[in-house]
Motif scaffolding. Structure first.
Motif, short mmCIF file in Angstrom:
data_model
loop_
_atom_site.label_atom_id
_atom_site.label_comp_id
_atom_site.label_asym_id
_atom_site.label_seq_id
_atom_site.Cartn_x
_atom_site.Cartn_y
_atom_site.Cartn_z
N ARG A 59 0.83 -1.21 0.00
CA ARG A 59 0.00 0.00 0.00
C ARG A 59 0.85 1.25 0.00
NH1 ARG A 59 -3.32 -3.19 3.54
NH2 ARG A 59 -2.28 -2.29 5.36
N SER A 60 2.01 1.19 0.65
CA SER A 60 2.86 2.38 0.75
C SER A 60 3.48 2.78 -0.59
CB SER A 60 3.98 2.13 1.77
OG SER A 60 4.95 1.22 1.25
N ARG A 61 3.50 1.86 -1.57
CA ARG A 61 4.11 2.18 -2.86
C ARG A 61 3.09 2.37 -3.97
NH1 ARG A 61 7.94 4.38 -0.84
NH2 ARG A 61 8.49 4.81 -3.02
N LEU A 62 1.82 2.40 -3.63
CA LEU A 62 0.79 2.57 -4.65
C LEU A 62 0.82 3.96 -5.29
CD1 LEU A 62 -2.28 0.76 -3.04
CD2 LEU A 62 -0.78 -0.09 -4.85
N ARG A 63 1.45 4.89 -4.61
CA ARG A 63 1.56 6.25 -5.14
C ARG A 63 3.01 6.59 -5.52
NH1 ARG A 63 -3.01 9.22 -4.54
NH2 ARG A 63 -4.61 8.43 -3.13
N VAL A 69 6.74 0.64 -10.50
CA VAL A 69 6.71 0.36 -9.07
C VAL A 69 5.26 0.29 -8.60
CG1 VAL A 69 7.40 1.14 -6.77
CG2 VAL A 69 8.94 1.44 -8.72
N ARG A 70 4.42 1.20 -9.08
CA ARG A 70 3.01 1.17 -8.71
C ARG A 70 2.36 -0.13 -9.19
NH1 ARG A 70 3.34 6.43 -10.87
NH2 ARG A 70 1.93 5.95 -12.61
N ALA A 92 -6.54 -1.43 -3.83
CA ALA A 92 -6.36 -1.72 -5.25
C ALA A 92 -7.31 -0.88 -6.11
CB ALA A 92 -6.59 -3.20 -5.52
N SER A 93 -8.49 -0.58 -5.58
CA SER A 93 -9.46 0.21 -6.35
C SER A 93 -8.97 1.63 -6.59
CB SER A 93 -10.80 0.24 -5.61
OG SER A 93 -11.39 -1.05 -5.57
N THR A 94 -8.17 2.16 -5.68
CA THR A 94 -7.65 3.52 -5.89
C THR A 94 -6.72 3.57 -7.10
OG1 THR A 94 -5.71 3.19 -4.45
CG2 THR A 94 -7.75 3.96 -3.40
N PRO A 99 -2.99 7.07 -14.07
CA PRO A 99 -2.89 7.60 -15.44
C PRO A 99 -2.26 6.63 -16.44
CG PRO A 99 -1.25 8.63 -14.02
CD PRO A 99 -2.16 7.84 -13.13
N VAL A 100 -1.60 5.59 -15.97
CA VAL A 100 -0.92 4.66 -16.87
C VAL A 100 -1.76 3.40 -17.03
CG1 VAL A 100 1.19 3.32 -17.25
CG2 VAL A 100 1.32 5.55 -16.13
N ASP A 101 -2.01 3.01 -18.29
CA ASP A 101 -2.97 1.93 -18.54
C ASP A 101 -2.50 0.58 -18.01
OD1 ASP A 101 -0.99 1.59 -20.42
OD2 ASP A 101 -2.33 1.41 -22.14
#
Length: 353
Positions: A59-63, A69-70, A92-94, A99-101
């Motif tokens: 979760r800490s690397r989702l952004r 990495v995301r 995961a829904s966030t 922006p990247v497909d």
């Protein structure tokens, strides 16, 4: 197992990362993307299912500022989270808005791995992707819905119906595909919506509507679908007419009385291209013992349009019983047809009879 193929020291280092708080792992904050990505990918191999610290690390690397990495982070969520983990699904829904497909596609897969069948939050989130600008993302969402949705879920079907109003034909096509996967075959509301698009001014929408009806949305022989598709025998576009003929052959079995009546009604149409389409349709619908329709087809061998005569000879040659003398006589007369191709077809047909 990938876990067993790892070098022991590398596996030990990875397991050390599992039991450490994410903020204490220097590689996760490394300025080079490959290090951050490698830690997440390794954790996806060695971390035990449901390990909370690993999930927190993901979760800490989702952004993360780097898309790979995301993607690795959301993939880690899907692989480690126990099925039905609401926090993991929400996280995961966030990423579905990334922006990247390919990151969004990774999130779709994470939903498939983490969500239980029928999970409403997951299916609703995926349903919103039916309008995604990326075709691959939309298709991934459709396939995921096919896995996660309980067949006949009317609430979700209502959400999909909303997308059928979209102005973009690509979105409409995706929504129809999704609808065919999540509704029970013959669902009246779904059939009505799709059938209503068959005569859409955009021929590609009509084409997709026909394909949806033939690919499992209705039961074979559905008379409403047959009636709607039969109208396309009168379309001005040759390709559309040919597709209508093929669709009737897929949707109706030989001997289907309703389909035969629909096609026969167009044998006397003022437009020869419509008559030809009707003849071609009947060629794949009529049974040999149907002497009445066979006689009607044989009459088209005298049509003033050469295309209709050719189609009629070919159709009659396919369905006429060997003992039918009236058909044989009609074919005999075509041997002197002014079109040599019709005459040749008639000769071949007589040889078969």
């Amino acid at each position: 197992s990938a876990r067993d193929t790892l070098h022991p020291q590398f596996a030990a280092a990875a397991m050390a990362a599992v039991v450490a708080e994410s903020r204490q792992n220097p590689l996760l904050g490394h300025h080079r993307r490959v290090y951050r990505e490698a830690v997440l990918e390794t954790l996806s191999i060695v971390a035990p299912e449901g390990h909370e610290l690993t999930l927190a690390t993901a979760r800490s690397r989702l952004r993360d500022r780097e898309a790979p990495v995301r993607a690795a982070a959301v993939q880690l969520l899907g692989k480690v989270a126990c099925r039905g983990n609401g926090d993991a699904i929400a996280a995961a829904s966030t990423v579905l808005r990334d922006p990247v497909d390919y990151v969004r596609r990774a999130s779709v897969q994470a939903h498939v791995e983490a969500a239980e069948k029928g999970n409403r939050s997951a299916t609703s989130a995926l349903c919103r992707l039916l309008r995604d600008p990326s075709e691959t993302v939309r298709q991934s969402a459709v396939e995921a819905l096919g896995v996660l949705v309980e067949t006949g879920d009317q609430d979700l079907a209502t959400e999909v119906h909303f997308h059928l109003q979209h102005h973009d034909v690509r979105v409409w096509v995706t929504a129809v595909d999704a609808l065919s996967r999540i509704t029970v075959r013959g669902d009246q509301r779904a059939v009505a919506v799709v059938r209503g698009r068959i005569e859409h001014y955009d021929s590609s929408i009509g084409r997709e509507a026909v394909e949806a009806l033939c690919s499992g949305l209705v039961h074979q022989g559905n008379w409403l679908a047959i009636a709607a598709i039969s109208t396309r025998l009168e379309h001005h576009d040759l390709l559309v007419r040919k597709e209508a003929v093929q669709a009737l052959h897929r949707l109706a079995e030989r001997g289907d009385n309703f389909a035969i009546v629909e096609a026969t009604a167009r044998l006397e149409h003022r437009n020869p291209v419509v008559r030809r389409a009707a003849v071609e349709a009947l060629g794949g619908l009529v049974e040999q013992q149907d002497s009445r329709t066979t006689t009607a087809l044989a009459a088209r061998m005298q049509d003033h349009d050469v295309g209709v005569r050719r189609a009629a000879v070919e159709a009659v040659a396919t369905i006429a019983p060997r003992s039918d003398k009236s058909v044989a006589a009609a074919l005999q007369r075509r041997l002197s047809d002014k079109d040599p191709f019709v005459a040749g077809l008639a000769a071949d047909a007589l040889d078969k009879l």
